[in-house]
Design an enzyme around this catalytic site. Sequence first.
Site, PDB file in Angstrom:
ATOM      1  N   HIS A  86      -1.834 -14.512  21.628  1.00 36.75           N
ATOM      2  CA  HIS A  86      -2.494 -15.485  20.755  1.00 36.75           C
ATOM      3  C   HIS A  86      -3.572 -16.202  21.543  1.00 36.75           C
ATOM      4  O   HIS A  86      -3.332 -16.677  22.653  1.00 36.75           O
ATOM      5  CB  HIS A  86      -1.502 -16.516  20.216  1.00 36.75           C
ATOM      6  CG  HIS A  86      -2.165 -17.545  19.344  1.00 36.75           C
ATOM      7  ND1 HIS A  86      -2.455 -17.312  18.009  1.00 36.75           N
ATOM      8  CD2 HIS A  86      -2.663 -18.774  19.632  1.00 36.75           C
ATOM      9  CE1 HIS A  86      -3.070 -18.378  17.512  1.00 36.75           C
ATOM     10  NE2 HIS A  86      -3.211 -19.275  18.472  1.00 36.75           N
ATOM     11  N   ASP A 165       4.297 -24.807   7.880  1.00 37.89           N
ATOM     12  CA  ASP A 165       3.108 -24.920   8.728  1.00 37.89           C
ATOM     13  C   ASP A 165       1.833 -24.753   7.920  1.00 37.89           C
ATOM     14  O   ASP A 165       0.834 -25.426   8.169  1.00 37.89           O
ATOM     15  CB  ASP A 165       3.147 -23.867   9.841  1.00 37.89           C
ATOM     16  CG  ASP A 165       1.835 -23.833  10.611  1.00 37.89           C
ATOM     17  OD1 ASP A 165       1.515 -24.845  11.255  1.00 37.89           O
ATOM     18  OD2 ASP A 165       1.115 -22.832  10.523  1.00 37.89           O
ATOM     19  N   ARG A 172      -3.725 -31.321   8.139  1.00 40.21           N
ATOM     20  CA  ARG A 172      -4.318 -31.776   9.409  1.00 40.21           C
ATOM     21  C   ARG A 172      -5.830 -31.606   9.378  1.00 40.21           C
ATOM     22  O   ARG A 172      -6.571 -32.429   9.915  1.00 40.21           O
ATOM     23  CB  ARG A 172      -3.728 -30.976  10.578  1.00 40.21           C
ATOM     24  CG  ARG A 172      -2.319 -31.387  10.945  1.00 40.21           C
ATOM     25  CD  ARG A 172      -1.645 -30.322  11.797  1.00 40.21           C
ATOM     26  NE  ARG A 172      -2.450 -29.970  12.954  1.00 40.21           N
ATOM     27  CZ  ARG A 172      -2.483 -28.757  13.503  1.00 40.21           C
ATOM     28  NH1 ARG A 172      -1.768 -27.770  12.997  1.00 40.21           N
ATOM     29  NH2 ARG A 172      -3.232 -28.527  14.562  1.00 40.21           N
ATOM     30  N   SER A 187       2.669 -25.556  15.436  1.00 37.95           N
ATOM     31  CA  SER A 187       2.034 -24.697  14.441  1.00 37.95           C
ATOM     32  C   SER A 187       1.917 -23.266  14.959  1.00 37.95           C
ATOM     33  O   SER A 187       2.340 -22.303  14.304  1.00 37.95           O
ATOM     34  CB  SER A 187       0.646 -25.246  14.100  1.00 37.95           C
ATOM     35  OG  SER A 187      -0.072 -24.345  13.273  1.00 37.95           O
ATOM     36  N   LYS A 191       4.891 -19.845  14.076  1.00 35.70           N
ATOM     37  CA  LYS A 191       4.488 -18.565  13.483  1.00 35.70           C
ATOM     38  C   LYS A 191       4.791 -17.401  14.437  1.00 35.70           C
ATOM     39  O   LYS A 191       5.256 -16.343  14.007  1.00 35.70           O
ATOM     40  CB  LYS A 191       3.003 -18.599  13.127  1.00 35.70           C
ATOM     41  CG  LYS A 191       2.709 -19.455  11.896  1.00 35.70           C
ATOM     42  CD  LYS A 191       1.236 -19.534  11.569  1.00 35.70           C
ATOM     43  CE  LYS A 191       0.483 -20.371  12.563  1.00 35.70           C
ATOM     44  NZ  LYS A 191      -0.824 -20.855  12.086  1.00 35.70           N
TER      45      LYS A 191
END
Length: 429
Positions: A86, A165, A172, A187, A191
């Site tokens: 990620h 989320d 947000r 967050s 995931k």
Amino acid sequence: MAEAHDVVDLIRTKRDRGVLATDEIDWLIDAYTRGYVEDAQMAALAMAILLNGMERREIHDLTQAMIASGERMDFSSLPMPTVDKHSTGGVGDKITLPLMPLVAAFGVAVPQLSGRGLGHTGGTLDKLESIPGWRAALSNDEMLAQLADVGGVICAAGSGLAPADKRLYALRDITGTVEAIPLIASSIMSKKIAEGTGALVLDVKFGSGAFMQQESRARELAETMVALGKDAGVDTRALLTSMDVPLGLAIGNANEVRESVEVLAGGGPADVVELTVALAREMLAAVGQPDADVEAALADGRAMDRWRRFVVAQGGDPDAALPVANETHTVVAESDGVLARQEALPFGVAAWRLGAGRARATDEVVHAAGIDLHVKPGDAVRAGQPLWTLSADDASRFDRALASLEGAWEVAPVGTPVDVQPIVRDRIV
């Protein structure tokens, strides 16, 4: 049935720098997912968290509660280990495209559940949809079958993963609380953990074109996420990488695909290759292959073979021509010298204004729009030499894109020393 807690009490606790108990956090996320806790109340809580922070145990509980709000994927039926990557995102960050097939070439499954871009950073799915026929939506069964066959998948995350989320992320975005490290970390990690990967490598960026501009804040985020992953039993590690300068020479969608294919063919810009190789090494080390020769897999075509199989598996044509813009505008150097400065964020904004990104989630991206850089900081330039080429489907977009580049770059006199920093600054395990 009476609710177990009062959300106003929880808001006051965080407002007054208190600590939420595990059962309070569990209830909060469940009640928010059910719609009992209203957006206005969650917005107040998010702001209190932004201002006052959370303890590590609270962040862990928040992450676990968000995972519990939805389904969890299970890759245990696959005959090979799974590892994911990620990135917190940046300008010209197309690393997922060459990285996934490179790692998959070593007999490892790489499930990349990706998103679309909003703002100046284009999403991985937007880039891939430049390829004629390629599709982002796969069912869980299709994903598992492709992982077993090809070894890699890049597709849209299903709505069933961490639905809490999804609501909180949108909130947000419109309440000025995006930067809260506990909320970012929970967050991302909710995931990734719900996705079911066995190992995870994080590319946490800092600098002008990054989500976190300060290195200290990026380090705090990386350390928080690594701890969350380890707490959940996922082998998690992070690289802290610089995003002061655009990554590679292409910023956009179709042109970033083209650059990724160049890397898979054994070429491509040195910085893209460097980061792809560094992340591949980390991913393979996390699944027991610390000595994998990743450069060889780029050079001998194994990674390219996986890329082609991946594109075909998701309905695309790896040999099809990529979209080309109707209009181009090239900026040239006015004098001899050296490119001393090239700030990432303004170049990202310029590409966005050309049509490569979105202002709203419903906007369409122009796949051919973007910027191709001809020089990077430290390169010598001659008067009249092209510095970068802007591409758009409508020439009227050039003025605003050029306006965003004003003051964002500098050609210094010949001989001026330029401090070119390494991309990978630190490793957090």
